[in-house]
Design a protein around this motif. Structure first.
Motif, PDB file in Angstrom:
ATOM      1  N   THR A 173       0.843  -1.186   0.000  1.00  0.00           N
ATOM      2  CA  THR A 173       0.000   0.000   0.000  1.00  0.00           C
ATOM      3  C   THR A 173       0.883   1.243   0.000  1.00  0.00           C
ATOM      4  OG1 THR A 173      -1.758  -1.132   1.226  1.00  0.00           O
ATOM      5  CG2 THR A 173      -1.802   1.273   1.203  1.00  0.00           C
ATOM      6  N   VAL A 174       0.659   2.122  -0.975  1.00  0.00           N
ATOM      7  CA  VAL A 174       1.409   3.369  -1.095  1.00  0.00           C
ATOM      8  C   VAL A 174       0.485   4.509  -0.672  1.00  0.00           C
ATOM      9  CG1 VAL A 174       2.715   4.886  -2.634  1.00  0.00           C
ATOM     10  CG2 VAL A 174       2.746   2.409  -3.005  1.00  0.00           C
ATOM     11  N   LYS A 175       0.917   5.267   0.342  1.00  0.00           N
ATOM     12  CA  LYS A 175       0.059   6.304   0.901  1.00  0.00           C
ATOM     13  C   LYS A 175       0.637   7.696   0.716  1.00  0.00           C
ATOM     14  CE  LYS A 175      -2.364   3.568   4.412  1.00  0.00           C
ATOM     15  NZ  LYS A 175      -2.716   3.485   5.845  1.00  0.00           N
ATOM     16  N   SER A 176      -0.266   8.648   0.567  1.00  0.00           N
ATOM     17  CA  SER A 176       0.061  10.066   0.516  1.00  0.00           C
ATOM     18  C   SER A 176      -1.181  10.814   0.965  1.00  0.00           C
ATOM     19  CB  SER A 176       0.493  10.452  -0.909  1.00  0.00           C
ATOM     20  OG  SER A 176      -0.122  11.583  -1.374  1.00  0.00           O
ATOM     21  N   ASN A 177      -1.062  12.105   1.209  1.00  0.00           N
ATOM     22  CA  ASN A 177      -2.256  12.851   1.617  1.00  0.00           C
ATOM     23  C   ASN A 177      -3.193  13.112   0.454  1.00  0.00           C
ATOM     24  OD1 ASN A 177      -0.671  14.690   0.251  1.00  0.00           O
ATOM     25  ND2 ASN A 177      -1.168  16.398   1.599  1.00  0.00           N
ATOM     26  N   PRO A 205       2.189 -16.057  -6.852  1.00  0.00           N
ATOM     27  CA  PRO A 205       2.118 -14.657  -6.429  1.00  0.00           C
ATOM     28  C   PRO A 205       3.485 -13.993  -6.310  1.00  0.00           C
ATOM     29  CG  PRO A 205       1.884 -16.058  -4.546  1.00  0.00           C
ATOM     30  CD  PRO A 205       1.940 -16.990  -5.723  1.00  0.00           C
ATOM     31  N   TYR A 206       3.463 -12.682  -6.392  1.00  0.00           N
ATOM     32  CA  TYR A 206       4.658 -11.878  -6.129  1.00  0.00           C
ATOM     33  C   TYR A 206       4.823 -11.722  -4.616  1.00  0.00           C
ATOM     34  CZ  TYR A 206       5.371 -10.194 -10.944  1.00  0.00           C
ATOM     35  OH  TYR A 206       5.641 -10.102 -12.287  1.00  0.00           O
ATOM     36  N   SER A 207       6.044 -11.455  -4.221  1.00  0.00           N
ATOM     37  CA  SER A 207       6.332 -11.051  -2.844  1.00  0.00           C
ATOM     38  C   SER A 207       6.916  -9.646  -2.885  1.00  0.00           C
ATOM     39  CB  SER A 207       7.312 -12.023  -2.180  1.00  0.00           C
ATOM     40  OG  SER A 207       8.553 -12.025  -2.876  1.00  0.00           O
ATOM     41  N   ALA A 208       6.809  -8.919  -1.785  1.00  0.00           N
ATOM     42  CA  ALA A 208       7.271  -7.537  -1.733  1.00  0.00           C
ATOM     43  C   ALA A 208       8.229  -7.335  -0.573  1.00  0.00           C
ATOM     44  CB  ALA A 208       6.081  -6.592  -1.606  1.00  0.00           C
ATOM     45  N   ASN A 209       9.142  -6.388  -0.735  1.00  0.00           N
ATOM     46  CA  ASN A 209      10.111  -6.110   0.331  1.00  0.00           C
ATOM     47  C   ASN A 209       9.512  -5.268   1.449  1.00  0.00           C
ATOM     48  OD1 ASN A 209       9.937  -3.816  -1.336  1.00  0.00           O
ATOM     49  ND2 ASN A 209      11.957  -3.110  -0.681  1.00  0.00           N
ATOM     50  N   VAL A 210       8.375  -4.587   1.159  1.00  0.00           N
ATOM     51  CA  VAL A 210       7.683  -3.796   2.180  1.00  0.00           C
ATOM     52  C   VAL A 210       6.184  -4.002   2.002  1.00  0.00           C
ATOM     53  CG1 VAL A 210       9.472  -2.027   2.441  1.00  0.00           C
ATOM     54  CG2 VAL A 210       7.687  -1.760   0.685  1.00  0.00           C
ATOM     55  N   ALA A 211       5.441  -3.763   3.073  1.00  0.00           N
ATOM     56  CA  ALA A 211       3.984  -3.890   3.009  1.00  0.00           C
ATOM     57  C   ALA A 211       3.296  -2.545   2.865  1.00  0.00           C
ATOM     58  CB  ALA A 211       3.471  -4.607   4.248  1.00  0.00           C
ATOM     59  N   GLU A 212       3.962  -1.478   3.333  1.00  0.00           N
ATOM     60  CA  GLU A 212       3.349  -0.157   3.266  1.00  0.00           C
ATOM     61  C   GLU A 212       4.432   0.908   3.251  1.00  0.00           C
ATOM     62  OE1 GLU A 212       0.805   2.549   6.355  1.00  0.00           O
ATOM     63  OE2 GLU A 212      -0.125   0.621   5.778  1.00  0.00           O
ATOM     64  N   ARG A 221       0.568  -6.058 -10.050  1.00  0.00           N
ATOM     65  CA  ARG A 221      -0.131  -4.997 -10.779  1.00  0.00           C
ATOM     66  C   ARG A 221      -0.505  -3.851  -9.843  1.00  0.00           C
ATOM     67  NH1 ARG A 221      -5.206  -8.356 -12.912  1.00  0.00           N
ATOM     68  NH2 ARG A 221      -5.570  -8.258 -10.666  1.00  0.00           N
ATOM     69  N   ILE A 222      -0.701  -2.685 -10.422  1.00  0.00           N
ATOM     70  CA  ILE A 222      -1.323  -1.594  -9.673  1.00  0.00           C
ATOM     71  C   ILE A 222      -2.811  -1.877  -9.699  1.00  0.00           C
ATOM     72  CG2 ILE A 222      -1.732   0.885  -9.555  1.00  0.00           C
ATOM     73  CD1 ILE A 222       0.933   1.328 -10.907  1.00  0.00           C
ATOM     74  N   SER A 223      -3.337  -2.352  -8.606  1.00  0.00           N
ATOM     75  CA  SER A 223      -4.715  -2.837  -8.570  1.00  0.00           C
ATOM     76  C   SER A 223      -5.724  -1.743  -8.270  1.00  0.00           C
ATOM     77  CB  SER A 223      -4.848  -3.954  -7.541  1.00  0.00           C
ATOM     78  OG  SER A 223      -4.455  -3.488  -6.252  1.00  0.00           O
ATOM     79  N   SER A 224      -5.285  -0.665  -7.602  1.00  0.00           N
ATOM     80  CA  SER A 224      -6.225   0.422  -7.323  1.00  0.00           C
ATOM     81  C   SER A 224      -5.466   1.699  -7.003  1.00  0.00           C
ATOM     82  CB  SER A 224      -7.156   0.066  -6.156  1.00  0.00           C
ATOM     83  OG  SER A 224      -6.455   0.098  -4.926  1.00  0.00           O
TER      84      SER A 224
END
Length: 538
Positions: free
Chosen positions: A84-88, A146-153, A99-102
């Protein structure tokens, strides 16, 4: 054909042309490619100690009509989010297929028509960064592992952040390194452990707004400055492009964009089951490019990369609309308000067109003055059309009147209207932009209906001031109904466009008043001179 008939035809053609491009009914919502549910169960891999997801797919439909592989199948399921990539300003998610799912826009001014946060990635269909392999066996395995990721958020509020996705297949490892930025763009690098032929998808266009006269679909912009737009429902067969600067899948205000390709990258456009364009490109073993998912705001796109501003399209009127938007943006820098900038732009357009509109108004005044004499000639030569036409043309020539003088200026203004229409319809900058009083969003219709009513009233008053020489009562009645017709259409138009037309009417009223006063003064002077001459002779 009489001058009245010519004028009436010009008006009717204008309205028909207007109606044809501004249908008030929104286009039918096209359903995405059918998606099937998948059961996802997280399991622990004892051999490598990593968490993975096992995807049990009961049925998978063809996503697009590929000629490369007729049995190509893509899993389009609500997969679990791994990053999950967050910003204001937004929240972006990556799923287990890499994929970029949303992507959800958090700013209220970009809310959809249901006043909910805008979702830029449709729930079904190909999504950005999806990889499809030419080898069917390899591709089938890739849709299951499935893919794995180095970070969750991560948060990109203050600084850019990097995410690394890894997919380990039987004989191949895929690595995606993606750097996300707070302005909505990203840099991607895809690496394969072995050289395999594969393709990367742009993803489907956002489906937030679909309004009248809005172009929806895909765009290819090449290094020779040629723009190719493939609208939804018009995709046919396969098209391949090279020397591409950017690719875009877009709706009215937002777009999914990829750019920064090598010149020899092959961009491919095919169609899905609804004849909508599906865009992807053939990638290399090690491939780097960039992307953007967000609103087509000029300043934002320009700051990321000036080439991205070409993703803002205006259809056939780009040649006129693009410089008009530049002028509108410059005026906004002066006034700091998009509403007053539209008023100023309207004034500038009226000044530029003043000689043309003035000539048309003068011509209509002259036609009105000589209309009684025209009727006399028509009655005199009623049985001889040839002599009647010759006598009428001599009368026009004598008084310097042009029967088309009032029609042509009006017709020549139609392209200007549609150019400014496309500017105000496509300018995402107007979203959430207020003017004054009750107008708090120039991109949406006036829910109070005050502005459309003012526009219709001003159009009616303009007609009252404008001289006419109708001889057919039915034509005159139809002409008088035009303000009502226009008001009906403008009710659903963006407030910014209604504001332009209303202010344009006000300037027309002022100009018509001046012309009418000039003719009145000229007549009074002529009468006074005639009386003076009679007294002198006496």
């Amino acid at each position: 054909m009489t001058p009245n008939q010519r004028l009436m035809i010009a008006v009717v053609l204008s309205v028909l042309f207007f109606v044809a491009y501004t249908a008030i009914f929104p286009p039918e919502q096209l359903e995405g490619v059918d998606a099937n549910q998948a059961n996802i169960q997280n399991t622990k891999n004892a051999q490598n100690g990593q968490t993975s997801s096992q995807i049990n797919i009961s049925k998978v439909e063809d996503a697009v009509s590929h000629e490369i592989s007729t049995n190509e199948k893509i899993a389009q399921n609500d997969l679990s989010t791994i990053v999950t990539v967050k910003s204001n300003k937004f929240t972006l998610k990556l799923d287990t297929l890499g994929r970029i799912s949303s992507k959800e826009l958090l700013q209220d001014k970009y809310n959809d028509e249901d006043d909910k946060h805008a979702q830029l990635i449709p729930p079904t269909g190909p999504k950005p960064l999806f990889i499809r392999f030419l080898d069917s066996n390899l591709n089938e395995e890739a849709t299951r592992v499935p893919y794995s990721a180095n970070v969750a958020e991560i948060s990109v509020e203050d600084n850019s952040q990097k995410v690394t996705l890894t997919q380990k297949l039987s004989n191949l490892t895929i690595t995606k390194e993606i750097i996300f930025y707070s302005d909505g763009h990203y840099d991607a690098k895809i690496s394969l452990s072995d050289d395999k032929r594969y393709f990367v998808y742009l993803g489907q266009r956002p489906r937030i707004t679909e309004k009248m006269m809005t172009v929806l679909g895909a765009m290819i912009y090449t290094d020779d400055e040629i723009v190719t737009i493939i609208e939804d429902g018009d995709a046919a067969g396969r098209k391949t492009f090279s020397g591409v600067e950017l690719i875009s899948a877009f709706d009215q205000y937002s777009a999914t964009i990829m750019y920064g390709f090598a010149k020899d990258t092959n961009i491919i456009v095919e169609r899905d089951k609804e004849d909508n364009p599906v865009v992807y490109f053939e990638a290399l073993k090690n491939m780097s490019f960039s992307g953007y998912i967000g609103q087509k705001e000029y300043k934002t796109l320009y700051a990321i990369n000036p080439v991205l501003t070409n993703a803002i399209e205006y259809g056939w009127f780009t040649f006129a609309s693009k410089p008009l938007f530049q002028l509108l943006s410059w005026l906004h820098g002066i006034f700091g308000n998009w509403g007053w900038s539209i008023v100023a732009l309207t004034l500038i357009i009226r000044v530029v067109l003043y000689p043309l509109t003035y000539k048309g108004m003068v011509s209509m005044q002259k036609m009105k003055d000589i209309s009684p004499k025209v009727k006399e000639l028509q009655a005199k030569y009623k049985g001889d059309p040839q002599r009647m036409n010759a006598a009428v043309m001599d009368l026009y020539k004598k008084h310097g009147a042009n029967p088309l003088g009032g029609c042509l200026p009006m017709l020549l203004q139609i392209p200007v209207f549609f150019a400014i229409y496309r500017v105000l319809l496509n300018a995402v900058e107007l979203q959430g932009a207020s003017w004054m009083l009750w107008v708090d969003d120039l991109s949406r219709m006036d829910s109070t209906f005050i502005l459309p009513i003012l526009m219709g009233a001003s159009m009616y008053y303009q007609q009252k001031l404008t001289p006419n020489n109708f001889t057919d009562p039915m034509q005159e009645k139809i002409f008088k109904f035009l303000p009502i017709i226009f008001t009906f259409f403008f009710v659903t138009f963006p407030s910014g466009l209604v504001l332009y037309w209303f202010v344009n009417n006000l300037f027309s009223i002022a100009q018509q008043f001046i012309v009418n006063q000039q003719f009145k003064n000229a007549k009074e002077a002529e009468i006074a001179a005639h009386k003076h001459a009679e007294k002198k002779n006496d």
